[in-house]
Design an enzyme around this catalytic site. Sequence first.
Site, PDB file in Angstrom:
ATOM      1  N   HIS A  33      40.619   1.802  10.906  1.00 21.88           N
ATOM      2  CA  HIS A  33      40.649   1.187  12.235  1.00 21.88           C
ATOM      3  C   HIS A  33      40.559   2.270  13.319  1.00 21.88           C
ATOM      4  O   HIS A  33      39.755   2.170  14.251  1.00 21.88           O
ATOM      5  CB  HIS A  33      41.947   0.370  12.390  1.00 21.88           C
ATOM      6  CG  HIS A  33      42.248  -0.021  13.794  1.00 21.88           C
ATOM      7  ND1 HIS A  33      41.938  -1.265  14.302  1.00 21.88           N
ATOM      8  CD2 HIS A  33      42.821   0.659  14.812  1.00 21.88           C
ATOM      9  CE1 HIS A  33      42.307  -1.318  15.575  1.00 21.88           C
ATOM     10  NE2 HIS A  33      42.854  -0.166  15.900  1.00 21.88           N
ATOM     11  N   GLU A  34      41.389   3.338  13.186  1.00 24.20           N
ATOM     12  CA  GLU A  34      41.386   4.407  14.193  1.00 24.20           C
ATOM     13  C   GLU A  34      40.016   5.083  14.275  1.00 24.20           C
ATOM     14  O   GLU A  34      39.511   5.357  15.358  1.00 24.20           O
ATOM     15  CB  GLU A  34      42.449   5.468  13.859  1.00 24.20           C
ATOM     16  CG  GLU A  34      43.878   5.011  14.098  1.00 24.20           C
ATOM     17  CD  GLU A  34      44.132   4.568  15.528  1.00 24.20           C
ATOM     18  OE1 GLU A  34      43.536   5.155  16.464  1.00 24.20           O
ATOM     19  OE2 GLU A  34      44.908   3.616  15.722  1.00 24.20           O
TER      20      GLU A  34
ATOM     21  N   HIS B 141      37.406   3.292  16.240  1.00 21.32           N
ATOM     22  CA  HIS B 141      37.376   3.566  17.684  1.00 21.32           C
ATOM     23  C   HIS B 141      36.431   4.718  17.998  1.00 21.32           C
ATOM     24  O   HIS B 141      35.721   4.702  18.996  1.00 21.32           O
ATOM     25  CB  HIS B 141      38.781   3.934  18.189  1.00 21.32           C
ATOM     26  CG  HIS B 141      39.690   2.752  18.345  1.00 21.32           C
ATOM     27  ND1 HIS B 141      39.344   1.634  19.073  1.00 21.32           N
ATOM     28  CD2 HIS B 141      40.945   2.529  17.873  1.00 21.32           C
ATOM     29  CE1 HIS B 141      40.344   0.771  19.047  1.00 21.32           C
ATOM     30  NE2 HIS B 141      41.323   1.274  18.319  1.00 21.32           N
TER      31      HIS B 141
ATOM     32  N   GLU C 210      40.014  -3.232  20.201  1.00 15.45           N
ATOM     33  CA  GLU C 210      40.880  -3.365  19.020  1.00 15.45           C
ATOM     34  C   GLU C 210      40.248  -4.311  17.995  1.00 15.45           C
ATOM     35  O   GLU C 210      40.236  -4.024  16.801  1.00 15.45           O
ATOM     36  CB  GLU C 210      42.274  -3.866  19.405  1.00 15.45           C
ATOM     37  CG  GLU C 210      43.110  -2.867  20.199  1.00 15.45           C
ATOM     38  CD  GLU C 210      43.288  -1.534  19.486  1.00 15.45           C
ATOM     39  OE1 GLU C 210      43.477  -1.530  18.254  1.00 15.45           O
ATOM     40  OE2 GLU C 210      43.237  -0.497  20.165  1.00 15.45           O
TER      41      GLU C 210
END
Length: 467
Positions: free
Chosen positions: A327-328, A331, A407
């Site tokens: 997920h990070e 970004h 997100e």
Amino acid sequence: GAMALPGEVWAELPAEKRIFCSVLLFSWAVYLWEAFLAHRQRRVYRTTTHVPQELGQIMDSETFEKSRLYQLDKSTFSFWSGLYSEVEGTMILLCGGIPFLWNLSGQISGRAGFGPEYEIVQSLVFLLLATLFSAVTGLPWSLYNTFVIEEKHGFNQQTLGFFFKDAIKKFIVTQCILLPVTSLLLYIIKIGGDYFFIYAWLFTLVVSLVLVTIYADYIAPLFDKFIPLPEGELKQQIETMAKSIDFPLTKVYVVEGSKRSSHSNAYFYGFFKNKRIVLFDTLLEDYSALNKEPAEGEDGENEETKSKTKNKKQGCKNEEVLAVLGHELGHWKLGHTIKNIIISQMNSFLCFFLFAVLIGRKELFSAFGFYDTQPTLIGLMIIFQFIFSPYNEVLSFCLTVLSRRFEFQADAFAKELGKAKDLYSALIKLNKDNLGFPVSDWIFSMWHYSHPPLLERLQALKDAKQE
């Protein structure tokens, strides 16, 4: 004479009085709006006492109740601290606190042999005193938050000694950055001529890039211990995943966040081809201090630590940690980091430009009690903090909306990496470890949440899992 209409009274007020009143009124309007939202959210905490049906699988009733009480306490605390700071700010404005502090700074720098022509010296004394004042008035609140609320709900790991040492360190480090940077900025504005706003903006851009670059290597380690993640399965998996999406990973660190609190997190930082990933030890099942059996006779505190953590397995399994990192890294891969930097720099340029337009207006200064002098620092403060506040509110709302979109996109990215199932369970675990409350009032959540509500994120992941 008959009673004048408010509109006529307003029209007859001198410009500086109108500016002053507008600033105060807007400040209270924002405060009341926030208080109204917080009140709606508190009602949710008070009335949702049973796990809603759709959360049955996700949260057990014990955790649900714990998180409800934690969030209720936090909400009550932020009500009082918010009221205090609103009243404090109002009193400072009404009693002329800013000109008072400016004159006091002038006297102090005068005693040290710097006359009024040394405006930058006076500005630095002013900044030092102002930050000292806010550090001192903020201290009781910060103490209460850490040692009453966080303590009561089992998050606080700090001792009083650590807390004060930390606060003093923070203050000193802040001054070491703030004072030189401000003096250079003021100097640039003074000598920059007609286009000073371009140079001032470029200077702040450079400063922020430098800070980002040195923060993790030189500043953060002053406060917390960073250890390279030992060789092993997790490290290999992280490196493999980084390679698969061309993320230029150079180091993976574990930070001992557990010395402060048992909240958990992960982030990455660094410029260009030099990226590091930082994992909180509280995020990792194998490293979390809470999961370790304290050795006998260590620190003499172990009975207490043991009882605190008897039934609390904290952190995520390796696959879940990888999903969180997926997920990070999403970004980064989706350009969110770059987009945020560009937005904030465009905003900063716009603000400096408007500052250049407004800095010549004497009435802005006299509105806040500066009749004979127009110090640059005070101008920056008045314009950036007070005059731009409506713009800042709108901007921060837009950024919150944007952040929620980012997100969802980063979740979807982790999902494409085949990590939907693990991210799903990681989000539930992190929400549980951090006692997030999964039910929220829709306006409150829309205004405040930079991350979408848990249920919405899980729903989006689940749709994927079934496809």
